[in-house]
Design a protein around this motif. Structure first.
Motif, PDB file in Angstrom:
ATOM      1  N   LYS A 130       0.822  -1.217   0.000  1.00 38.58           N
ATOM      2  CA  LYS A 130       0.000   0.000   0.000  1.00 38.58           C
ATOM      3  C   LYS A 130       0.852   1.262   0.000  1.00 38.58           C
ATOM      4  O   LYS A 130       0.443   2.279  -0.545  1.00 38.58           O
ATOM      5  CB  LYS A 130      -0.923   0.023   1.227  1.00 38.58           C
ATOM      6  N   THR A 131       2.019   1.194   0.629  1.00 39.76           N
ATOM      7  CA  THR A 131       2.847   2.393   0.780  1.00 39.76           C
ATOM      8  C   THR A 131       4.135   2.354  -0.031  1.00 39.76           C
ATOM      9  O   THR A 131       4.842   3.347  -0.086  1.00 39.76           O
ATOM     10  CB  THR A 131       3.203   2.600   2.265  1.00 39.76           C
ATOM     11  N   ALA A 132       4.429   1.234  -0.648  1.00 37.85           N
ATOM     12  CA  ALA A 132       5.708   1.058  -1.339  1.00 37.85           C
ATOM     13  C   ALA A 132       5.716   1.720  -2.719  1.00 37.85           C
ATOM     14  O   ALA A 132       4.681   1.860  -3.364  1.00 37.85           O
ATOM     15  CB  ALA A 132       6.012  -0.423  -1.500  1.00 37.85           C
ATOM     16  N   ASP A 133       6.906   2.112  -3.150  1.00 39.34           N
ATOM     17  CA  ASP A 133       7.121   2.562  -4.519  1.00 39.34           C
ATOM     18  C   ASP A 133       7.261   1.301  -5.367  1.00 39.34           C
ATOM     19  O   ASP A 133       8.302   0.641  -5.355  1.00 39.34           O
ATOM     20  CB  ASP A 133       8.378   3.418  -4.603  1.00 39.34           C
ATOM     21  N   LEU A 134       6.208   0.952  -6.080  1.00 36.51           N
ATOM     22  CA  LEU A 134       6.191  -0.311  -6.816  1.00 36.51           C
ATOM     23  C   LEU A 134       7.185  -0.343  -7.967  1.00 36.51           C
ATOM     24  O   LEU A 134       7.519  -1.416  -8.465  1.00 36.51           O
ATOM     25  CB  LEU A 134       4.774  -0.616  -7.305  1.00 36.51           C
ATOM     26  N   GLU A 135       7.677   0.823  -8.370  1.00 35.15           N
ATOM     27  CA  GLU A 135       8.697   0.871  -9.425  1.00 35.15           C
ATOM     28  C   GLU A 135      10.050   0.391  -8.889  1.00 35.15           C
ATOM     29  O   GLU A 135      10.886  -0.079  -9.647  1.00 35.15           O
ATOM     30  CB  GLU A 135       8.842   2.304  -9.960  1.00 35.15           C
ATOM     31  N   GLN A 136      10.252   0.537  -7.579  1.00 37.82           N
ATOM     32  CA  GLN A 136      11.546   0.193  -6.965  1.00 37.82           C
ATOM     33  C   GLN A 136      11.506  -1.116  -6.185  1.00 37.82           C
ATOM     34  O   GLN A 136      12.539  -1.687  -5.873  1.00 37.82           O
ATOM     35  CB  GLN A 136      11.982   1.319  -6.017  1.00 37.82           C
ATOM     36  N   LEU A 137      10.316  -1.576  -5.858  1.00 35.01           N
ATOM     37  CA  LEU A 137      10.165  -2.753  -5.003  1.00 35.01           C
ATOM     38  C   LEU A 137      10.342  -4.044  -5.792  1.00 35.01           C
ATOM     39  O   LEU A 137       9.857  -4.163  -6.909  1.00 35.01           O
ATOM     40  CB  LEU A 137       8.780  -2.726  -4.349  1.00 35.01           C
ATOM     41  N   THR A 138      11.049  -4.983  -5.200  1.00 29.38           N
ATOM     42  CA  THR A 138      11.195  -6.317  -5.802  1.00 29.38           C
ATOM     43  C   THR A 138      10.657  -7.353  -4.814  1.00 29.38           C
ATOM     44  O   THR A 138      10.521  -7.080  -3.616  1.00 29.38           O
ATOM     45  CB  THR A 138      12.669  -6.639  -6.100  1.00 29.38           C
TER      46      THR A 138
END
Length: 86
Positions: free
Chosen positions: A23-31
């Motif tokens: 919900k709070t993560a930057d999905l472009e950077q998250l793996t």
């Protein structure tokens, strides 16, 4: 480690934490690897043996988020069309 010291983390606890993270993560950077490492750190246990479950839970949570966004957009667009008609 003695079994008494091992903490058992339930599937539901893992699922809830993944949803909270996404919900709070930057999905472009998250793996997925970062999520798994974050979960291990959060719960203080090695979750390597739960990798397949965690990966599937991440996929399911992302699919649900995308569905919710799409549904909300469709509702908003239909509402706008309805309001313009009157």
């Amino acid at each position: 480690k003695p079994l008494a010291l091992l903490k058992k983390v339930s599937d539901e606890e893992i699922k809830e934490e993944i949803i909270s993270l996404l919900k709070t993560a930057d999905l472009e950077q998250l793996t997925k690897k970062k999520v798994r490492e974050g979960l291990s750190h959060h719960f203080g246990v090695d979750l390597t043996d739960r990798r397949k479950f965690i990966n599937q839970t991440i996929d399911n949570a992302l699919a649900q988020q995308n569905w919710m966004k799409k549904t909300n957009n469709e509702i908003w667009n239909n509402k706008s069309k309805y309001e313009k008609a009157f």
